[in-house]
Scaffold this motif. Structure first.
Motif, PDB file in Angstrom:
ATOM      1  N   TYR A 165     -11.918   0.705   8.549  1.00  0.00           N
ATOM      2  CA  TYR A 165     -12.019   0.588   7.095  1.00  0.00           C
ATOM      3  C   TYR A 165     -11.405  -0.738   6.637  1.00  0.00           C
ATOM      4  N   PRO A 166     -12.009  -1.856   7.042  1.00  0.00           N
ATOM      5  CA  PRO A 166     -11.420  -3.173   6.746  1.00  0.00           C
ATOM      6  C   PRO A 166     -11.385  -3.523   5.261  1.00  0.00           C
ATOM      7  N   GLU A 167     -12.179  -2.824   4.450  1.00  0.00           N
ATOM      8  CA  GLU A 167     -12.174  -3.104   3.015  1.00  0.00           C
ATOM      9  C   GLU A 167     -10.924  -2.586   2.310  1.00  0.00           C
ATOM     10  N   VAL A 168     -10.170  -1.712   2.968  1.00  0.00           N
ATOM     11  CA  VAL A 168      -8.954  -1.172   2.363  1.00  0.00           C
ATOM     12  C   VAL A 168      -7.872  -2.243   2.371  1.00  0.00           C
ATOM     13  N   VAL A 169      -7.306  -2.519   1.215  1.00  0.00           N
ATOM     14  CA  VAL A 169      -6.270  -3.544   1.080  1.00  0.00           C
ATOM     15  C   VAL A 169      -4.962  -3.018   1.643  1.00  0.00           C
ATOM     16  N   TYR A 170      -4.369  -3.784   2.539  1.00  0.00           N
ATOM     17  CA  TYR A 170      -3.085  -3.406   3.152  1.00  0.00           C
ATOM     18  C   TYR A 170      -1.946  -3.943   2.306  1.00  0.00           C
ATOM     19  N   LEU A 171      -1.096  -3.040   1.841  1.00  0.00           N
ATOM     20  CA  LEU A 171       0.093  -3.395   1.062  1.00  0.00           C
ATOM     21  C   LEU A 171       1.325  -3.060   1.903  1.00  0.00           C
ATOM     22  N   PRO A 172       1.881  -4.038   2.639  1.00  0.00           N
ATOM     23  CA  PRO A 172       3.077  -3.760   3.443  1.00  0.00           C
ATOM     24  C   PRO A 172       4.222  -3.270   2.558  1.00  0.00           C
ATOM     25  N   ARG A 173       4.797  -2.155   2.908  1.00  0.00           N
ATOM     26  CA  ARG A 173       5.857  -1.564   2.089  1.00  0.00           C
ATOM     27  C   ARG A 173       7.200  -2.202   2.399  1.00  0.00           C
ATOM     28  N   GLY A 174       7.941  -2.566   1.356  1.00  0.00           N
ATOM     29  CA  GLY A 174       9.255  -3.162   1.524  1.00  0.00           C
ATOM     30  C   GLY A 174      10.301  -2.142   1.939  1.00  0.00           C
ATOM     31  N   VAL A 175      11.406  -2.619   2.482  1.00  0.00           N
ATOM     32  CA  VAL A 175      12.456  -1.720   2.974  1.00  0.00           C
ATOM     33  C   VAL A 175      13.072  -0.890   1.844  1.00  0.00           C
ATOM     34  N   GLU A 176      13.018  -1.421   0.616  1.00  0.00           N
ATOM     35  CA  GLU A 176      13.596  -0.689  -0.507  1.00  0.00           C
ATOM     36  C   GLU A 176      12.823   0.589  -0.819  1.00  0.00           C
ATOM     37  N   LEU A 177      11.601   0.694  -0.311  1.00  0.00           N
ATOM     38  CA  LEU A 177      10.787   1.888  -0.526  1.00  0.00           C
ATOM     39  C   LEU A 177      10.656   2.727   0.743  1.00  0.00           C
ATOM     40  N   GLY A 178      11.487   2.429   1.743  1.00  0.00           N
ATOM     41  CA  GLY A 178      11.483   3.195   2.977  1.00  0.00           C
ATOM     42  C   GLY A 178      12.386   4.409   2.871  1.00  0.00           C
ATOM     43  N   GLY A 179      12.332   5.256   3.883  1.00  0.00           N
ATOM     44  CA  GLY A 179      13.194   6.436   3.902  1.00  0.00           C
ATOM     45  C   GLY A 179      12.556   7.614   3.194  1.00  0.00           C
ATOM     46  N   ASP A 180      13.119   8.805   3.431  1.00  0.00           N
ATOM     47  CA  ASP A 180      12.514  10.020   2.902  1.00  0.00           C
ATOM     48  C   ASP A 180      13.082  10.450   1.553  1.00  0.00           C
ATOM     49  N   LYS A 181      13.976   9.639   0.977  1.00  0.00           N
ATOM     50  CA  LYS A 181      14.538   9.989  -0.324  1.00  0.00           C
ATOM     51  C   LYS A 181      13.913   9.206  -1.478  1.00  0.00           C
TER      52      LYS A 181
END
Length: 254
Positions: free
Chosen positions: A69-85
């Protein structure tokens, strides 16, 4: 032309079920089921400008998506949005902001499809979106299924050394109690401004509508047991419900 952003959001790892977003489900990558259902929805709406984006901190997940699905734009997530909380709302807002910056125009709606809910049909997405589209007063529509227990009738809570009804009532039959639903976390459709202006990460601040899905079609995959049970349910649905099999058959790749 009205604009819709559809996101697929998944983080790396998982405490409950390791790397669950990278799993293969009934012979296909788990994430492909959400992408296939989204693709079927998009085909039915040529009148909309629809963009698809993947928000993740997993490079492995990004590679799986890009492979078919190459048309899907990849948005790398920053570390501030990591984790399960981190609340989902923050990830949705991050996706909306970055995609609007990328495209140079605001969206009218934002839809999110959960990776770990592969058993949804194109009609499920259609129903949720149609409800939001027809109700300008609703800030959010999300998918639910009919609850098998009711807090006014057959659910209890612990109070000191005993249990009591969750909500006290004199109902003698479940049919007398108010209708209740389980939020199945499969589909969310936001009014753009409600999402963009949220400040505390809570979904419940706005006016919410619900779109009811088949209850046996949704078990959120949070454990190995969930995964195995859901594959068994899927085989039944694929054999007897063409609308579920249509999503599987539409998945790209061999």
């Amino acid at each position: 032309m009205n604009r819709l952003l559809i996101t697929i959001c998944g983080r790396a790892g998982s405490k409950g079920f390791k790397n669950k977003n990278l799993k293969v489900f009934c012979g296909k990558p788990l994430v492909y089921y959400s992408l296939s259902a989204a693709e079927l929805f998009c085909r039915n709406h040529p009148e909309l400008q629809i963009d698809l984006a993947l928000n993740t901190d997993s490079e492995d997940l990004a590679k799986i998506v890009a492979a078919e699905y190459p048309e899907v734009v990849y948005l790398p997530r920053g570390v501030e949005l990591g984790g399960d909380k981190v609340p989902k709302m923050a990830v949705y807002q991050d996706s909306l902001r970055r995609m609007e910056e990328r495209t140079g125009a605001p969206y009218d709606w934002h839809m999110d499809l959960d990776i770990t809910s592969p058993l949804r049909t194109a009609a499920d997405i259609e129903n949720a979106f149609a409800l939001k589209q027809s109700r300008a007063d609703l800030d959010l529509v999300f998918s639910v299924c009919e609850a098998r227990r009711n807090p006014w009738f057959n659910m209890v809570k612990t109070v000191d050394d005993h249990v009591e009804q969750v909500i006290h009532s004199e109902f003698t039959g479940r049919q007398q109690a108010p209708d209740v639903y389980d939020v199945n976390a499969s589909i969310y459709v936001f009014r753009r401004d409600f999402l963009a202006q949220n400040t505390d990460g809570m979904l419940w601040r706005g006016k919410i509508g619900v779109s009811v899905m088949m209850d046996t079609g949704i078990i959120d995959i949070d454990s190995e047991h969930d995964y195995l049970l859901m594959e068994a349910i899927a085989q039944h649905l694929y054999a007897h419900y063409p609308e579920f099999n249509a999503v599987r058959e539409n998945i790209r790749g061999e």
